[in-house]
Design an enzyme around this catalytic site. Structure first.
Site, PDB file in Angstrom:
ATOM      1  N   ILE A 125       0.811  -1.219   0.000  1.00 51.61           N
ATOM      2  CA  ILE A 125       0.000   0.000   0.000  1.00 51.61           C
ATOM      3  C   ILE A 125       0.844   1.268   0.000  1.00 51.61           C
ATOM      4  O   ILE A 125       0.327   2.375  -0.088  1.00 51.61           O
ATOM      5  CB  ILE A 125      -0.982   0.061   1.208  1.00 51.61           C
ATOM      6  CG1 ILE A 125      -0.229  -0.207   2.512  1.00 51.61           C
ATOM      7  CG2 ILE A 125      -2.138  -0.895   1.013  1.00 51.61           C
ATOM      8  CD1 ILE A 125      -1.085  -0.008   3.747  1.00 51.61           C
ATOM      9  N   GLY A 126       2.123   1.137   0.109  1.00 51.07           N
ATOM     10  CA  GLY A 126       2.942   2.356   0.118  1.00 51.07           C
ATOM     11  C   GLY A 126       4.407   2.015   0.111  1.00 51.07           C
ATOM     12  O   GLY A 126       4.807   0.849   0.110  1.00 51.07           O
TER      13      GLY A 126
ATOM     14  N   GLY B 294       7.964   3.276   1.979  1.00 46.78           N
ATOM     15  CA  GLY B 294       8.578   4.113   3.013  1.00 46.78           C
ATOM     16  C   GLY B 294      10.056   4.291   2.739  1.00 46.78           C
ATOM     17  O   GLY B 294      10.563   3.804   1.732  1.00 46.78           O
ATOM     18  N   ASN B 295      10.719   4.984   3.651  1.00 45.64           N
ATOM     19  CA  ASN B 295      12.150   5.235   3.496  1.00 45.64           C
ATOM     20  C   ASN B 295      12.973   3.963   3.579  1.00 45.64           C
ATOM     21  O   ASN B 295      14.023   3.848   2.961  1.00 45.64           O
ATOM     22  CB  ASN B 295      12.635   6.162   4.609  1.00 45.64           C
ATOM     23  CG  ASN B 295      12.232   7.573   4.306  1.00 45.64           C
ATOM     24  OD1 ASN B 295      12.110   7.950   3.150  1.00 45.64           O
ATOM     25  ND2 ASN B 295      11.985   8.349   5.354  1.00 45.64           N
ATOM     26  N   PHE B 296      12.504   3.027   4.405  1.00 44.35           N
ATOM     27  CA  PHE B 296      13.319   1.836   4.656  1.00 44.35           C
ATOM     28  C   PHE B 296      12.867   0.618   3.862  1.00 44.35           C
ATOM     29  O   PHE B 296      13.568  -0.366   3.783  1.00 44.35           O
ATOM     30  CB  PHE B 296      13.281   1.484   6.142  1.00 44.35           C
ATOM     31  CG  PHE B 296      13.867   2.546   7.007  1.00 44.35           C
ATOM     32  CD1 PHE B 296      15.219   2.548   7.304  1.00 44.35           C
ATOM     33  CD2 PHE B 296      13.082   3.558   7.535  1.00 44.35           C
ATOM     34  CE1 PHE B 296      15.770   3.519   8.099  1.00 44.35           C
ATOM     35  CE2 PHE B 296      13.629   4.542   8.333  1.00 44.35           C
ATOM     36  CZ  PHE B 296      14.979   4.531   8.612  1.00 44.35           C
ATOM     37  N   GLY B 297      11.649   0.682   3.331  1.00 45.48           N
ATOM     38  CA  GLY B 297      11.134  -0.475   2.597  1.00 45.48           C
ATOM     39  C   GLY B 297       9.650  -0.296   2.304  1.00 45.48           C
ATOM     40  O   GLY B 297       9.068   0.751   2.604  1.00 45.48           O
TER      41      GLY B 297
ATOM     42  N   VAL C 273       5.498  -0.755   2.358  1.00 47.51           N
ATOM     43  CA  VAL C 273       4.472  -0.814   3.403  1.00 47.51           C
ATOM     44  C   VAL C 273       3.335  -1.697   2.869  1.00 47.51           C
ATOM     45  O   VAL C 273       2.938  -1.558   1.711  1.00 47.51           O
ATOM     46  CB  VAL C 273       3.944   0.598   3.738  1.00 47.51           C
ATOM     47  CG1 VAL C 273       2.930   0.543   4.871  1.00 47.51           C
ATOM     48  CG2 VAL C 273       5.101   1.525   4.114  1.00 47.51           C
TER      49      VAL C 273
ATOM     50  N   ASP D 235       9.094  15.878  11.683  1.00 48.26           N
ATOM     51  CA  ASP D 235       8.796  15.689  10.258  1.00 48.26           C
ATOM     52  C   ASP D 235       7.290  15.761  10.022  1.00 48.26           C
ATOM     53  O   ASP D 235       6.732  14.992   9.240  1.00 48.26           O
ATOM     54  CB  ASP D 235       9.354  14.322   9.815  1.00 48.26           C
ATOM     55  CG  ASP D 235       9.503  14.226   8.299  1.00 48.26           C
ATOM     56  OD1 ASP D 235       9.296  15.247   7.617  1.00 48.26           O
ATOM     57  OD2 ASP D 235       9.807  13.126   7.800  1.00 48.26           O
TER      58      ASP D 235
HETATM   59  P1  ADP Z   1       8.370   5.952   6.051  1.00 48.28           P
HETATM   60  O1  ADP Z   1       8.213   6.338   7.477  1.00 48.28           O
HETATM   61  O2  ADP Z   1       9.283   4.801   5.891  1.00 48.28           O
HETATM   62  O3  ADP Z   1       8.657   7.084   5.133  1.00 48.28           O
HETATM   63  P2  ADP Z   1       5.584   6.176   5.728  1.00 48.28           P
HETATM   64  O4  ADP Z   1       5.129   6.204   7.140  1.00 48.28           O
HETATM   65  O5  ADP Z   1       5.669   7.489   5.041  1.00 48.28           O
HETATM   66  O6  ADP Z   1       6.941   5.404   5.595  1.00 48.28           O
HETATM   67  O7  ADP Z   1       4.645   5.203   4.907  1.00 48.28           O
HETATM   68  C1  ADP Z   1       4.646   5.177   3.506  1.00 48.28           C
HETATM   69  C2  ADP Z   1       3.226   5.094   3.014  1.00 48.28           C
HETATM   70  O8  ADP Z   1       2.613   3.886   3.455  1.00 48.28           O
HETATM   71  C3  ADP Z   1       2.332   6.196   3.547  1.00 48.28           C
HETATM   72  O9  ADP Z   1       2.390   7.326   2.743  1.00 48.28           O
HETATM   73  C4  ADP Z   1       0.957   5.559   3.495  1.00 48.28           C
HETATM   74  O10 ADP Z   1       0.416   5.649   2.181  1.00 48.28           O
HETATM   75  C5  ADP Z   1       1.244   4.102   3.782  1.00 48.28           C
HETATM   76  N1  ADP Z   1       1.037   3.820   5.212  1.00 48.28           N
HETATM   77  C6  ADP Z   1       1.961   3.905   6.181  1.00 48.28           C
HETATM   78  N2  ADP Z   1       1.449   3.559   7.366  1.00 48.28           N
HETATM   79  C7  ADP Z   1       0.162   3.238   7.163  1.00 48.28           C
HETATM   80  C8  ADP Z   1      -0.914   2.815   8.012  1.00 48.28           C
HETATM   81  N3  ADP Z   1      -0.731   2.634   9.337  1.00 48.28           N
HETATM   82  N4  ADP Z   1      -2.117   2.613   7.458  1.00 48.28           N
HETATM   83  C9  ADP Z   1      -2.303   2.792   6.138  1.00 48.28           C
HETATM   84  N5  ADP Z   1      -1.332   3.199   5.286  1.00 48.28           N
HETATM   85  C10 ADP Z   1      -0.125   3.416   5.772  1.00 48.28           C
END
Ligand code: ADP
Length: 627
Positions: free
Chosen positions: A376-377, A379-382, A384, A492
């Site tokens: 679904i997404g 992130g910085n480390f991998g 989601v 952030d």
């Molecule tokens: P990182 O901290 O590694 O940058 P993020 O927290 O920004 O990762 O998460 C990346 C993406 O994953 C978010 O923009 C969102 O779309 C999705 N995501 C992250 N956490 C959740 C969650 N708890 N529920 C639904 N979507 C999530």
């Protein structure tokens, strides 16, 4: 084997000390020698140019005697002007005029925390001479002396060819400008690169000489032939040092069978970071087993509370059995069971006994219980994922950490879990657990249905009225008020790091940069700073407080009301920063009430103390909402 590891540690230490000396020396040479010499070179080149011109003009004068009165008159004028040209006078003020103000010396200091655990065996910024390092130091000295000799020969070759530019080099470089003979003839150097080369050699000479001197005096002081024994008192007793270098695959944490039986043990905590482990071991005899990676080799570590926290690396025998100092067993589970029942200390030196196995806490999930469904997404480390917990059937969001990332980064990844673990608030994303039994390690969180707030604003906020947008701001303020009360600085805060749940409830997420401190000063360089969201004092001085979050919150309000537009659109980060410093603030987004905009402006007060706190912001927004 053990002393091999000790030897390495000591060498690393010595190399570090020498590097510091090198940096200090280079910096000093740059300031006191290279820069003044460069300036002087410029002056000499100027003088040389003037001299050449004078010679050319003299020649012109000599060759143009046309014997007419008029011509003679002109010629004599030119002659006297040319005669009056004094190259030396022309550049008299050069150095005074162009020299830069004295620069503040940069000091390179030893990070003392690195040797805190070594019980005085390794001293900050001091070379360690013992049986483990003495040979290395001698070799290093020989190498340095060779380099120095080489360097001096190269300099000797260059000096006569450098056309006197750096002839008086010894004095000019060590005494700076003052040591240069100003009245020596100023010819132009044969090639521009020669003086530079010479300078480089001189600087290299200085740093090598400094390092050699340090080693010589350290050896002399301790009588290197009979160096004291140097087994360091490390906080991790490297019982199985073999596995430190990772060169032997036999010695790595092994078979599938062994792994499976280990994962089943309640006291096996996977790659739980050391800071967490220490928190779990409270009374003497409390123990657990965890896994760590060193030099790309996986190691199993038994952590025990015994007076202080001790960490023992499990040794693997060539037959693939596991042991500490005593008997070897085919599995770690059997080894630990024996250590516990036999009453034999893990090592004689530590005397540490195993009394109570510390089981995994409820938030330490088993990786196998997490079933990843859709991505679904990112992130910085991998990636989601949306996932399901097999134990409860609950749908969750899972952040994974790429397996290839270095250990340090994995620790940073887990930091988010550590911070979130303590918080419970409807406007803060809730942590369910971390899964660190094996790779990839994961952070398991509540699944927030609407995903990222930024995407939501851009795609679906068109239908939302100002009141609904204000409610979102209020949610974010409620979450931030909670964090502020816990002394947590998010660092952030932005729409991309908030999530939208049912009924458009906003939840603060992404605690990757958060710190639990009232004030957090960033000392080293920061890599990715969200410039357009960050308060000036954090950008300028690295000083973070909750009032910096308030600044970012103002930008978040702006993002919400502009329905996901990019702040300071059309401006680069540095331009936006400049404009803010000169007093510019973004205009109100379309459809944003004056009272709401006034709040944004208060968040963007240049002086942090003039900004409202989150509890004040929450009340102000709630009042506008209820009006
Ligand atoms: P990182 O901290 O590694 O940058 P993020 O927290 O920004 O990762 O998460 C990346 C993406 O994953 C978010 O923009 C969102 O779309 C999705 N995501 C992250 N956490 C959740 C969650 N708890 N529920 C639904 N979507 C999530």
């Amino acid at each position: 084997m053990y002393s091999e590891a000790c030897r390495r540690l000591h060498r690393e230490h010595n190399e570090y000390v020498l590097l510091l000396a090198e940096a200090t020396e280079c910096e000093r040479a740059l300031r006191t020698a290279a820069l003044p010499a460069l300036l002087d070179l410029q002056r000499r080149q100027g003088e040389a140019t003037a001299t050449s011109w004078k010679n050319i003009l003299l020649e012109v004068v000599q060759r143009s005697d046309f014997n007419t009165d008029k011509f003679r008159e002109i010629q004599s004028k030119v002659d006297s002007t040319v005669q009056n040209l004094k190259p030396h006078e022309e550049y008299k003020e050069f150095i005074e005029k162009y020299k830069s103000p004295p620069s503040t010396p940069v000091s390179f200091t030893f990070d003392e925390s690195l040797v805190e655990d070594t019980s005085g065996k390794l001293q900050p910024n001091q070379l360690t001479v013992d049986n483990l390092t003495v040979e290395w130091l001698k070799e290093k000295l020989t190498e340095l002396e060779g380099t120095l000799q080489d360097n001096r020969e190269k300099q000797a070759q260059l000096v006569p060819e450098a056309n006197g530019v750096c002839k008086n080099n010894n004095t000019s470089l060590t005494n700076g400008v003052n040591g240069i003979d100003r009245h020596s003839p100023p010819p132009i150097p044969a090639t521009a690169s020669e003086p530079v080369k010479l300078l480089e050699l001189r600087m290299a000479e200085r740093k090598c000489a400094k390092q050699a001197e340090m080693i010589r005096s350290a050896l002399a002081e301790l009588g290197c032939e009979e160096a004291p024994s140097g087994c360091p008192d490390l906080s991790a007793e490297t019982v199985g040092v073999d596995s430190l270098d990772g060169s032997s695959p036999d010695h790595q944490v092994g078979t599938l069978e062994a792994e499976r039986s280990l994962v089943e043990q309640e006291w096996f905590h996977g790659v739980l970071p050391r800071e967490e482990v220490v928190r779990l071991l409270r009374a003497d005899g409390d123990y657990l087993v965890r896994e760590t990676t060193r030099n790309h080799a996986r190691q199993l570590v038994l952590s025990v509370c015994w007076g202080q926290h001790k960490h023992f690396i499990v040794q693997t025998t060539p037959e693939g059995h596991y042991r500490f100092e005593g008997a070897a067993f085919p599995s770690v589970a059997e080894l630990i069971a024996w250590q516990r029942t036999s009453g034999v200390p893990v090592t004689a030196r530590s005397g540490a006994l195993l009394r109570r196995a510390v089981p995994r806490e409820t938030w330490e999930l088993n990786n196998d219980d997490v079933q990843l469904l859709d991505k679904i997404g990112r992130g910085n480390f991998g990636d989601v994922y949306k996932a399901r917990l097999k134990t409860t059937g609950q749908e969750v969001a899972v952040k994974t950490c790429r397996v290839a990332l270095p250990e340090e980064q994995k620790r940073t990844f887990l930091q988010e879990g550590r911070i979130l673990k303590q918080y419970q608030h409807p406007n803060i994303v809730r942590l369910i657990g971390i899964a660190v039994q094996k790779q990839p390690i994961m952070i398991v969180m509540e699944l927030v249905s609407g995903g990222s707030l930024l995407t939501f604003l851009r795609q679906r906020a068109g239908v939302l009225g100002a009141r609904a947008l204000l409610a979102m701001c209020r949610d974010a303020a409620a979450g931030m008020r909670y964090l502020e009360s816990k002394n947590c600085i998010h660092r952030d805060l932005a729409a991309r790091n908030c999530l939208v749940g049912d009924d458009h409830a906003v939840k603060i997420s992404d605690f990757g940069m958060s710190r639990e401190e009232e004030e957090y000063i960033v000392s080293g360089g920061m890599k990715q700073i969200p410039i357009k969201w960050t308060a000036p004092e954090a950008l300028n001085y690295g000083k973070y407080t909750s009032l910096c979050d308030v600044w970012s919150y103002g930008v978040l309000m702006w993002e919400i009301f502009s329905k996901g537009e990019t702040p300071y659109a059309g401006m680069t980060n540095s331009r936006a920063r400049e404009k803010i410093d000169s007093g510019y603030r973004m205009p109100a987004p379309e459809g944003c009430g004056e009272d709401v905009y006034a709040l944004m402006l208060r968040c963007w007060e240049y002086e942090p103390d003039k900004r409202p706190h989150f509890h004040q912001l929450y009340t102000a927004i709630d009042n506008i909402y209820n009006r």
